[in-house]
Design a protein around this motif. Structure first.
Motif, mmCIF file in Angstrom:
data_model
loop_
_atom_site.group_PDB
_atom_site.id
_atom_site.type_symbol
_atom_site.label_atom_id
_atom_site.label_comp_id
_atom_site.label_asym_id
_atom_site.label_seq_id
_atom_site.Cartn_x
_atom_site.Cartn_y
_atom_site.Cartn_z
ATOM 1 N N SER A 1 1.506 -7.329 -3.201
ATOM 2 C CA SER A 1 2.966 -7.479 -3.218
ATOM 3 C C SER A 1 3.566 -6.858 -4.475
ATOM 4 N N LEU B 1 2.731 -3.282 1.185
ATOM 5 C CA LEU B 1 3.555 -4.439 1.547
ATOM 6 C C LEU B 1 3.217 -4.944 2.951
ATOM 7 N N ILE C 1 9.966 0.710 -5.818
ATOM 8 C CA ILE C 1 11.031 0.806 -6.821
ATOM 9 C C ILE C 1 10.907 2.113 -7.603
ATOM 10 N N SER D 1 10.611 -4.612 -12.335
ATOM 11 C CA SER D 1 11.363 -3.368 -12.515
ATOM 12 C C SER D 1 10.851 -2.593 -13.727
ATOM 13 N N TRP E 1 5.812 -3.410 -4.206
ATOM 14 C CA TRP E 1 7.214 -3.336 -4.608
ATOM 15 C C TRP E 1 7.386 -2.409 -5.797
ATOM 16 N N PRO F 1 5.461 -11.259 0.562
ATOM 17 C CA PRO F 1 5.947 -10.215 -0.344
ATOM 18 C C PRO F 1 7.407 -10.349 -0.763
ATOM 19 N N LEU F 2 8.227 -11.054 0.017
ATOM 20 C CA LEU F 2 9.648 -11.212 -0.340
ATOM 21 C C LEU F 2 9.876 -12.301 -1.391
ATOM 22 N N GLY G 1 3.531 2.302 -1.155
ATOM 23 C CA GLY G 1 4.204 1.014 -1.332
ATOM 24 C C GLY G 1 4.430 0.305 -0.011
ATOM 25 N N TRP H 1 11.472 -11.624 -4.929
ATOM 26 C CA TRP H 1 12.895 -11.303 -5.038
ATOM 27 C C TRP H 1 13.765 -12.533 -5.286
#
Length: 317
Positions: A193, A58, A201, A82, A197, A68-69, A54, A72
């Motif tokens: 991305s 990223l 997670i 998720s 993530w 990649p952010l 991961g 969020w």
């Protein structure tokens, strides 16, 4: 023009096939880890593999300017991410490793290859989409192949431990959810991305059940090399090759080439770790591969029909 299309098809085919072979090979390296170092459990290897892969994905996503952010800042997409991590990546990674632990890499990979079978059942149960004749025949063949593997032709008894069936079926469900859940996220946020993530997670969630840094694991140079192969070749590089192949060929064509994964796992398991497979294992595996190809080819025809309909609507005056 024909030569260019043929060249693109060949490039895509080589990339997707190489990815499938790497996935099959990594299944064998993992089985070697479990045998050579009992302290490296499926949970520990899954945690290390997911978190390391991961982070690498990223970093690559940032280098490719995928931002990649960005994901969020979207609550709905974050929930989907998720769910993808929990119900897609954990089964397809951890449950697969558990199947390898209780069985072997070829059987685990063949059972996981039943993912399209699960997708067809999903559409039947939840979407009320009745399978076509081709899909129906594929479903029956897949069931027959699985029956041959788990009974070796003696239908009154199991030839493999029930734990192999349990974890193998969960990993097949993981393949299905892994294919269906992130479809809306990938074009919006980028493949690296979303998967990066998702890996972090899922790896973080698994650490709740036993943090990898708290387990006393002595890693030799040989173990480290096998683990590195599993992370880099079997996860990061294979994933990038497969994703790149989708630029040149259809997703359905790439899925067909996944047949190289169980073939690769069988080849490397037999010649590298001398895994013994019975005649029924080979026959059942071949039947399952043919069945999944039938189902996938039918998906391809369906996608082509939908594409033609869209084109006809666009070109109508």
């Amino acid at each position: 023009m024909l030569a260019v299309n043929r060249k693109r098809f060949m490039i895509g085919t080589i990339l997707a096939s190489s990815a499938a072979i790497m996935w099959g090979f990594s299944g064998v390296t993992v089985s070697m880890l479990f045998k050579l170092n009992p302290a490296m459990t499926p949970l520990w290897v899954s945690e290390v593999r997911m978190i390391a892969a991961g982070l690498i994905m990223l970093v690559l996503a940032q280098l490719r300017h995928e931002q990649p952010l960005k994901i969020w800042h979207d609550k709905k997409s974050l929930l989907t991410l998720s769910a993808y991590a929990l119900f897609g990546l954990i089964p397809v990674q951890y449950c697969y490793f558990k199947t390898v632990e209780y069985g072997n890499a070829p059987i685990a990979t063949i059972l996981q290859f039943l993912g399209p079978f699960v997708i067809t059942l999903y559409f039947l149960i939840f979407k009320r989409q009745v399978p076509t004749r081709t899909e129906g025949a594929g479903l029956l063949l897949a069931f027959l192949g699985m029956l041959l593997i788990v009974t070796h032709g003696h239908f009154n008894q199991l030839a493999v431990p029930s734990a192999v069936l349990f974890w193998g079926f969960l990993s097949a469900i993981g393949v299905a959810t892994n294919s269906l859940m992130p479809r809306e996220l990938l074009p919006k946020f980028g493949v690296l991305s979303v998967t990066g993530w998702g890996m972090l997670i899922s790896g973080g969630v698994l650490n709740i059940f036993g943090p990898f840094w708290q387990r006393s694991v002595t890693v030799s140079l040989r173990d480290f090399a096998l683990l590195l192969v599993t992370i880099l070749i079997g996860t990061v590089i294979a994933f990038i090759l497969f994703s790149t192949s989708l630029i040149y060929i259809l997703p359905t064509t790439a899925s067909l080439l996944d047949a190289f994964e169980p073939l690769s796992a069988t080849f490397f398991a037999v010649f590298l770790v001398h895994t013994r497979l019975g005649q029924m294992d080979f026959i059942g595996g071949a039947v399952i591969i043919i069945a999944v190809m039938m189902i996938t080819l039918n998906f391809r025809a369906l996608f082509q029909k939908r594409h033609q309909r869209k084109l006809s609507k666009i070109t109508k005056p």
